[in-house]
Write an enzyme that holds these catalytic residues in place. Structure first.
Site, PDB file in Angstrom:
ATOM      1  N   HIS A  66       0.774  -1.241   0.000  1.00  0.00           N
ATOM      2  CA  HIS A  66       0.000   0.000   0.000  1.00  0.00           C
ATOM      3  C   HIS A  66       0.807   1.295   0.000  1.00  0.00           C
ATOM      4  CE1 HIS A  66      -3.743   2.001   0.025  1.00  0.00           C
ATOM      5  NE2 HIS A  66      -4.407   1.125   0.715  1.00  0.00           N
ATOM      6  N   TYR A  94     -13.478   4.984  10.393  1.00  0.00           N
ATOM      7  CA  TYR A  94     -12.672   5.522   9.286  1.00  0.00           C
ATOM      8  C   TYR A  94     -13.255   5.027   7.979  1.00  0.00           C
ATOM      9  CZ  TYR A  94      -8.218   6.178   6.637  1.00  0.00           C
ATOM     10  OH  TYR A  94      -7.240   6.560   5.743  1.00  0.00           O
TER      11      TYR A  94
END
Length: 608
Positions: free
Chosen positions: A322, A436
């Protein structure tokens, strides 16, 4: 360019996100700290950030701090950062054979790479009004407008070109473990593919001397050769090292290099990508998730920009590292590979592999291991196995409606999914916690992501009404509460996508203070700040014709990782958790919440 929000807006948005998580006394304290920060040190840091941003117009204010955040993190990348997306099966069943699909997808991936590097890849554009802008005539006109003003032409018809600066890291790229901070490495000259099978590492060139792709029948022959190689699995599979703590792995890598493995590691690091061929078929969706999210570390190289994983029955997926980029770039690649490999496959079930000498073309990598490395691999395997053992993955498909019905009722599908998560957590744990949702800011130069904070005073009020005070509210009142949540969530989403969230701004100010060697401002030492950034419910969504499901690990030990998709007439939800939380029960609560919300929107009484 990505805007730096106004400090006063950031503080207001921050306090709005804190409100549902704190009692009155806690909130008062946090509010005081926030306003003191806004008037004092926060203002100075903000002005410094703006000045810095003005001097670096070639990039965005979040780029440096965000790369640093990822690359300085010392936790293993697998389960903590890497995410997965699995492909839908090929609509033609006979094409889901492992060899055929591996060949077709590899060829499509190389086609994508060559198209991108030649500058012919169609730009990624977000069309707000596709009837006007997603047309051949618009593409023809815009092609002749100089690039310095073409984006303005696109804006005129509500089309927003997205940043594609991450794409070059898709290929020939690896995250290298280094003490304290990793490095991203890319070697665009390398012409070979890395293939893992049964814990063994193989490489062969897929691009010839003239820069042309090998014939698909030759790639097929080499992959067939690897699939029929009956070498035993290595006693000490190297793949486990890429699942280690980054500092531990950095020291072991140094040992590997000093022990005569430099050439072999260079081949791994510079390979176009990693193709992982698994020797088992897939049982069900949960099995897909486990296989693509972590699988057997012996047969993965988690540091590669991505692993293309194909199992015995042709089930395919991507596990991606990522730090180099976000879901948007990987999803575009995945969409193109799916479309190309299913609509114009390079080989078919009748295709014969080329009669080439694969034993010469394919090189099996050999690693020289001393006792310290063998011990390191054994330890990495123990840790990895224990972590995977403690991970639960569960999923549901809610079949009673989806995007179509929600749009008919004029509520945002994403807002409803997020409301269901809030309601579910309240039902299960009697709490509202930090949540989130990631939102891409690729509409801006070098944008990454921004956080949407789905837990609000609105979702808290609505969840409470549904879970605890049902008898006190009429169906109309409950409908009104859902609409309020939807409106507020829509506003948050729009703000985040326009670079007007608060998380990245506060993150950058904190980063700036620390990099200047300043003492950490009191604002950041507030327990409430730490709690807000301990994201117990971490969520991410995507819907695409190529993707079957996606997911990621929990970001905290007592959290849930929620990958979800709102389709036209159903909603899919994939939840990861560790023993501190019960993911199965959470999903049952999500299902119940969705049932209740849909009942109310249809004007029915809950439970009737």
């Amino acid at each position: 360019r990505l805007p730096v929000p106004k400090l006063e807006d950031t503080i207001t948005r921050y306090l709005n996100a804190q409100k549902p998580l704190l009692n009155d006394d806690q909130f008062r304290k946090t509010e005081e700290l926030a306003h003191a920060f806004e008037k004092g040190i926060g203002r100075e840091l903000h002005e410094q950030l703006v000045a810095q941003d003005n001097q670096n117009k070639h990039t965005s204010y979040i780029t440096g701090p965000w790369f640093d955040m990822y690359l300085k993190a010392r936790e293993p990348v697998v389960l903590n950062f890497n995410a997965f997306m699995s492909f839908n099966p090929d609509p033609k069943p006979e094409y889901n054979d492992q060899l055929i699909r591996a060949t077709n997808m590899t060829v499509s991936a190389i086609r994508f790479m060559k198209t991108f590097r030649a500058g012919y890849l169609e730009p990624e554009v977000f069309h707000l009004n596709p009837e006007k802008s997603d047309t051949e005539i618009f593409k023809k006109i815009i092609r002749f407008v100089p690039s310095s003003i073409s984006w303005f032409g696109a804006y005129m018809v509500n089309a927003y070109p997205l940043d594609m600066s991450q794409y070059f890291r898709l290929f020939n790229s690896t995250r290298l473990p280094k003490l304290n901070k990793d490095e991203l490495y890319t070697d665009e000259k390398a012409k070979h593919l890395l293939v893992l099978r049964n814990g063994n590492f193989y490489v062969f060139d897929v691009i010839d001397r003239d820069g042309n792709m090998l014939k698909p029948s030759e790639i097929q022959a080499h992959l067939k050769y690897i699939l029929s190689d009956n070498s035993p699995a290595p006693a000490f599979p190297l793949g486990y090292l890429s699942s280690e703590n980054r500092d531990t792995w950095a020291l072991l890598r140094k040992n590997l290099l000093e022990n005569g493995n430099e050439e072999a590691l260079q081949k791994v690091d510079s390979a176009m990508f990693c193709l992982s061929l698994d020797d088992f078929p897939i049982k069900d969706f949960v099995h897909v998730s486990h296989t693509m999210l972590h699988g057997d570390a012996a047969n993965r190289w988690y540091d590669k920009s991505f692993n293309l994983i194909i199992t015995k029955d042709g089930t395919a997926g991507i596990n991606f590292e990522h730090s180099w980029g976000d879901g948007v770039a990987v999803l575009r690649f995945q969409n193109e590979v799916f479309k190309d490999s299913t609509k114009t496959p390079a080989i078919n079930p009748q295709s014969q592999p080329a009669s080439v000498d694969s034993s010469r073309a394919v090189q099996k990598l050999d690693f020289k291991l001393n006792d310290a490395l063998k011990a390191g691999i054994t330890k990495a395997k123990e840790k990895f196995d224990a972590t995977v053992e403690s991970l639960s993955l569960n999923l549901i498909q809610f079949q009673e409606g989806g995007k179509e019905l929600l749009k008919q009722k004029k509520v945002s599908p994403d807002a409803v999914a997020q409301l269901a998560f809030q309601m579910a957590f309240l039902r299960q744990y009697d709490q509202t916690v930090a949540t989130y949702e990631s939102c891409s800011t690729a509409a801006f130069k070098h944008g990454r992501t921004e956080t949407i904070r789905p837990a609000s005073v609105h979702t808290k009020k609505c969840s409470k009404a549904f879970v605890k005070e049902l008898s006190k509210h009429s169906t109309e009142e409950l409908q009104k509460l859902i609409v309020e949540c939807s409106k507020y969530h829509g506003r948050l989403t729009k703000e985040a996508a326009m670079g007007q969230g608060f998380d990245r701004h506060l993150f950058s100010l904190r980063y700036l203070a620390l990099s200047e060697g300043l003492p950490l401002p009191d604002f950041y030492q507030d327990q409430a700040y730490a709690r807000l950034n301990h994201n117990i419910i971490s969520t991410s969504t995507l819907v695409s014709p190529a993707v079957q499901l996606g997911g990621f690990g929990p970001v905290v030990a007592d959290g849930f990782g929620v990958g979800y998709q709102v389709h036209d007439d159903w909603i899919g939800c994939n939840v990861s958790s560790y023993p501190a939380r019960n993911g199965k029960e959470f999903l049952q609560c999500i299902h119940k919440s969705l049932e209740d919300i849909f009942s109310v929107l249809k004007g029915k009484k809950i439970g009737s």
